[in-house]
Design an enzyme around this catalytic site. Structure first.
Site, short mmCIF file in Angstrom:
data_model
loop_
_atom_site.label_atom_id
_atom_site.label_comp_id
_atom_site.label_asym_id
_atom_site.label_seq_id
_atom_site.Cartn_x
_atom_site.Cartn_y
_atom_site.Cartn_z
N TYR A 180 26.38 55.90 -7.93
CA TYR A 180 25.03 56.45 -8.12
C TYR A 180 24.07 55.30 -8.35
CZ TYR A 180 21.07 58.69 -10.44
OH TYR A 180 19.81 59.10 -10.77
N GLU A 184 16.35 57.42 -5.13
CA GLU A 184 17.72 57.67 -5.58
C GLU A 184 18.70 57.73 -4.42
OE1 GLU A 184 18.93 60.92 -8.70
OE2 GLU A 184 19.30 61.75 -6.71
#
Ligand code: GDP
Ligand code: MN
Length: 361
Positions: free
Chosen positions: A100, A183
């Protein structure tokens, strides 16, 4: 404004971040013409405006032979109540590990905050709760064009070194695209290298003009109408409409509604010095939401004159009940006009809110 995955990936590709080969399609019959560029293993991803598509059935693994049939079934689906109109068809990655990576604005230091964790693919909120130590954080100085190597090392830890340059590229995207969020979840390792398997990019609404967007398409028609009049307007999901002047008064009206067990359907801040026309538009806009059963108007007359407000409320002539608290400049005139028309007026904010919660119930 949130970009869709295929738009965000296009930006990442421009900045040199590896993304899987893919193309956007609006109909299953368009697929065969482009499938050759993907190889045998294919993934189809519904382009809907929320995350968690994987769990909601919006991501289907398939292959070249079955891609058309799989796309047909995905186009026929509703994901969380929304029809699938666009599908991103991609080369399916042979994923070894999911990481992530995100960049946001840290509100306390007012600087970019970079997060990286080895447990990607899942909701970051869950990792933050259960394994906060697994999330590596770094605050970057926005005047730096590159993240220094020691910070990269802090973020990446024992993860593959190829991730370092990707962090720097995403940081460029974040700065140059006026992003509020950039992101990649998951950022994946495969036998062919590191790829952004998903991408999310939220552009600051205040920068849409210079980023070349003419409208914020995330806005509802009513929100767009509000923007045109210069109202601050937000939709919620209760049954009480709220009109105030000034953010403080409007917010405390909302708090009081919650306090008395009610739920606001929306709220609108008309701003200072509202003329009757403006007030009329405000009342009609708030009343145009079908779930609004009653409207609380809580206005303090300063530059705003209470008689103008009263005139606006009367002109709006909406079907729902309007409960009014008016105080300040020209209060007596305003009240007289409203009471002549039979509007309910109460002296304090506490009383109007209590009454509205009763009516809504
Ligand atoms: P989201 O659920 O909306 O966040 O959509 P993502 O694009 O992040 O996909 C969700 C999950 O689907 C990922 O975490 C992966 O596990 C899986 N996934 C997505 N693309 C691929 C792919 O190309 N290959 C494989 N094996 N899995 C994928
Ligand atoms: Mn994702």
């Amino acid at each position: 404004m949130k970009l869709r995955e295929y738009e965000a990936k296009k930006v990442l590709r421009e900045y040199g971040i590896p993304v899987p080969a893919g193309f956007l399609t609006r109909s299953a019959t368009d697929l065969p013409a482009h499938l050759d560029q993907l190889g045998d293993n294919v993934v189809l991803k519904a382009q809907v405006d929320f995350g968690g598509r994987g769990k909601a059935g919006g991501i289907l693994m398939t292959n070249k032979k079955n891609a058309v049939a799989t796309a047909q079934s995905l186009f026929g689906k509703e994901i969380k109540g929304l029809p699938v109109q666009e599908i991103l068809a991609e080369q399916r990655l042979d994923i070894r590990h999911e990481y992530y990576l995100s960049i946001t604005v840290d509100r306390s230091s007012k600087q970019p905050l970079i997060l990286f964790t080895e447990s990607g693919g899942v909701d970051i909120e869950i990792t933050a709760k259960e394994h906060p130590e697994a999330i590596h954080k770094v605050i970057a100085n926005p005047l730096m064009r590159d993240i220094p190597p020691f910070m990269i090392r802090e973020l990446v830890g024992t993860a593959p070194k190829e991730i370092g340059p990707i962090i720097n590229k995403l940081y460029r995207v974040f700065l140059e695209k006026d992003a509020l969020l950039a992101e990649i979840n998951p950022l994946v390792t495969t036998p062919d290298g590191v790829f952004a398997a998903d991408a999310k990019l939220i552009i600051d609404d205040n920068a849409l003009g210079r980023q070349g967007f003419s409208v914020n398409r995330d806005l509802t028609e009513r929100e767009r109408e509000a923007e045109k009049h210069g109202f601050s307007y937000v939709e919620l999901n209760g049954s009480i409409g709220v009109i105030g002047n000034g953010a403080g008064l409007t917010m405390s009206t909302l708090d009081l509604i919650e306090f008395y067990g009610g739920r606001a359907a929306n709220f609108l801040d008309v701003g200072g010095g509202a003329e009757s026309e403006r007030v009329m538009h405000a009342v009609r806009l708030v009343g145009s939401v079908p779930s609004v059963k009653v409207i609380v108007v809580n206005l303090l007359g300063g530059i705003t004159k209470c008689d103008e407000v009263a005139r606006g409320i009367i002109k709006a002539a909406i079907s729902q009940k309007v409960i009014v608290r008016l105080a300040g400049t020209n209060e007596a005139e305003g009240r007289a006009m409203l009471s002549a028309k039979g509007y309910e007026m109460l002296d304090t904010m506490d009383l109007v809110v209590k009454k509205a919660v009763e009516v809504a119930a």
